[in-house]
Design an enzyme around this catalytic site. Structure first.
Site, short mmCIF file in Angstrom:
data_model
loop_
_atom_site.label_atom_id
_atom_site.label_comp_id
_atom_site.label_asym_id
_atom_site.label_seq_id
_atom_site.Cartn_x
_atom_site.Cartn_y
_atom_site.Cartn_z
CG ASP A 72 -0.08 0.04 2.50
OD1 ASP A 72 0.57 -1.00 2.50
OD2 ASP A 72 -0.94 0.11 3.59
CD GLU A 129 3.30 -1.58 7.73
OE1 GLU A 129 3.20 -1.41 9.08
OE2 GLU A 129 2.90 0.01 6.60
CD GLU A 130 2.44 2.94 5.87
OE1 GLU A 130 2.56 3.32 6.34
OE2 GLU A 130 3.30 2.88 5.03
NE ARG A 169 17.38 -3.81 18.11
CZ ARG A 169 18.15 -2.83 19.23
NH1 ARG A 169 19.96 -2.70 19.20
NH2 ARG A 169 18.17 -3.58 20.38
CG HIS A 373 5.53 7.54 6.20
ND1 HIS A 373 3.93 7.61 7.14
CD2 HIS A 373 5.72 6.08 5.69
CE1 HIS A 373 3.98 6.48 7.25
NE2 HIS A 373 4.65 5.53 6.35
ZN ZN Z 1 4.93 3.37 6.68
ZN ZN Z 2 6.02 1.03 4.88
#
Ligand code: ZN
Ligand code: ZN
Length: 402
Positions: A72, A129-130, A169, A373
């Site tokens: 997305d 996902e957002e 990580r 973003h």
């Molecule tokens: Zn994002």
């Molecule tokens: Zn993302």
């Protein structure tokens, strides 16, 4: 990578970038991915949890590996000036999920063309996902019944590290994120007669300030958390005391015990401030979004680290520290009972890092670049795409048996 595949991937990347789709509306992207996977011999299921796509390639006995990409875009008006900038007003791939999709398709082609492995390869393209809802939607749509239980779930996120560099990580890598809607109830009335009202604006103001004490006074110095009140809504006129106020709160944590303590403190303070104000009605604290922390499995991470070092060189697989951003990839791994390894894919122009040789200098330059973003976020396709494909292939091959 084969030059013709790289050229096709670069075209695909530019096409996806120019045609971003908001969370849950990834119809064109999903169709493009499904077609690509079918052309490469995958058994494809579309429409999983909305627009989600699953591709399976079974090659007899052996481990199963799941590779994941999210699809997305964001409600951001693009300002990169790129030749392949968004053609959709107010919508942009500002988080680089177009990179993730492209790299997953490249890995699908490379692994399908490689005869030297056996096992099962699962490719998962996730919607939304957002809004932290797509992974849960796929799980709720019988994800576990549709794919074999994977031995590992792998994925990556593009970030403003230099292209050609990867960040990995072990342990807590991305924060848990919890969003809450808090409604504080008062009693409205005329602005000139506050004694006849219970003012929710004052209640909200006291609550916002008191919430800031949670991290300072209730989280140990060795632990970390973020509490942000991102929105305060109340009232409409200077001479009217409204009857309620709304706060939108976001909490980020890395540790489950800290998460529970902070969420408990938010609820306690909200109720106590309402009581202190003489609220006529109990406040409401409604969870609106929740993503668990991304916790990379220690043993699987070391296996991936060796594989990634084979791609970019050991010195270019760096420790990025914990990221305060969040990701819902952990929901998929949790639901499938599989260890997770999720790494950062450098996407920034390496020229910006000229002369930065120490980790401190690297971090300083990263801080000056457009972040995910941002309307200026613009990963460089070369070598981001080829490194992203190679990283997924190497990660998968670390499990799929020869
Ligand atoms: Zn994002
Ligand atoms: Zn993302």
């Amino acid at each position: 990578m084969d030059a013709s595949l790289l050229a096709r991937l670069t075209d695909t990347y530019r096409d996806l970038h120019a045609h971003p789709e908001l969370s849950g509306q990834e119809v064109r992207t999903a169709a493009l991915a499904a077609t690509w996977l079918r052309e490469n011999g995958f058994d494809v299921t579309e429409g999983v949890g909305g627009t989600g796509v699953l591709g399976l390639l079974r090659r007899g006995e052996g481990p199963a590996v799941l590779l994941r990409a999210d699809m997305d875009a964001l409600p951001v008006a693009e300002e990169t000036g790129l030749a392949w900038a968004s053609e959709v007003a107010g919508v942009m791939h500002a988080c680089g999920h177009d990179v993730h999709v492209t790299c997953l398709l490249g890995a699908a082609s490379e692994l399908a063309a490689d005869p030297a492995w056996s096992g099962t390869l699962v490719l998962l393209l996730q919607p939304a996902e957002e809004t932290v809802s797509g992974a849960r939607a796929m799980v709720a749509d019988d994800l576990a019944g549709r794919v074999p239980r994977p031995d590992v779930v792998l994925g990556q996120h593009v970030a403003p590290l230099p292209a050609g560099m990867l960040g990995l990580r072990a342990g807590a890598a991305f924060a848990a994120s919890d969003s809450l809607r808090v409604t504080l109830w008062g009693r409205g009335g005329h602005g000139s007669r506050p004694e006849t009202t219970v003012d929710p604006v004052v209640m909200a103001a006291a609550t916002v300030l008191r919430l800031q004490g949670i991290v300072a006074r209730e989280v140990a110095g060795t632990q970390t958390a973020v509490v942000t009140v991102g929105a305060v809504h109340a009232g409409s006129a200077p001479n009217i005391i409204p009857d309620h106020a709304e706060l939108l709160v976001n909490v980020r944590t890395y540790d489950e015990a800290v998460r529970e303590r902070v969420l408990g403190a938010v609820s306690r303070i909200v109720h106590a401030e309402a009581a202190a104000s003489g609220a006529p009605r109990e406040p409401e604290v409604d969870p609106t979004e929740s993503a668990p922390a991304v916790v990379n499995d220690a043993a699987a991470t070391e296996r991936v680290r060796s594989a990634l070092a084979g791609v970019v060189g050991a010195g270019r697989v760096v420790e990025p520290g914990p990221v305060t951003g969040s990701e819902d990839v952990g929901v998929l791994a949790q639901a499938l009972g599989a260890p997770l390894v999720f790494w950062l894919l450098g996407g920034a122009d390496p020229a910006a890092f000229a002369g930065a040789s120490t980790p401190e200098e690297l971090v300083r330059v990263v801080g000056t670049l457009p972040s995910n973003h941002s309307p200026h976020f613009a990963p460089v396709p070369d070598p981001t795409l080829s490194v992203g494909v190679a990283a997924l292939v190497a990660g998968a091959r670390a499990w799929l048996s020869a």
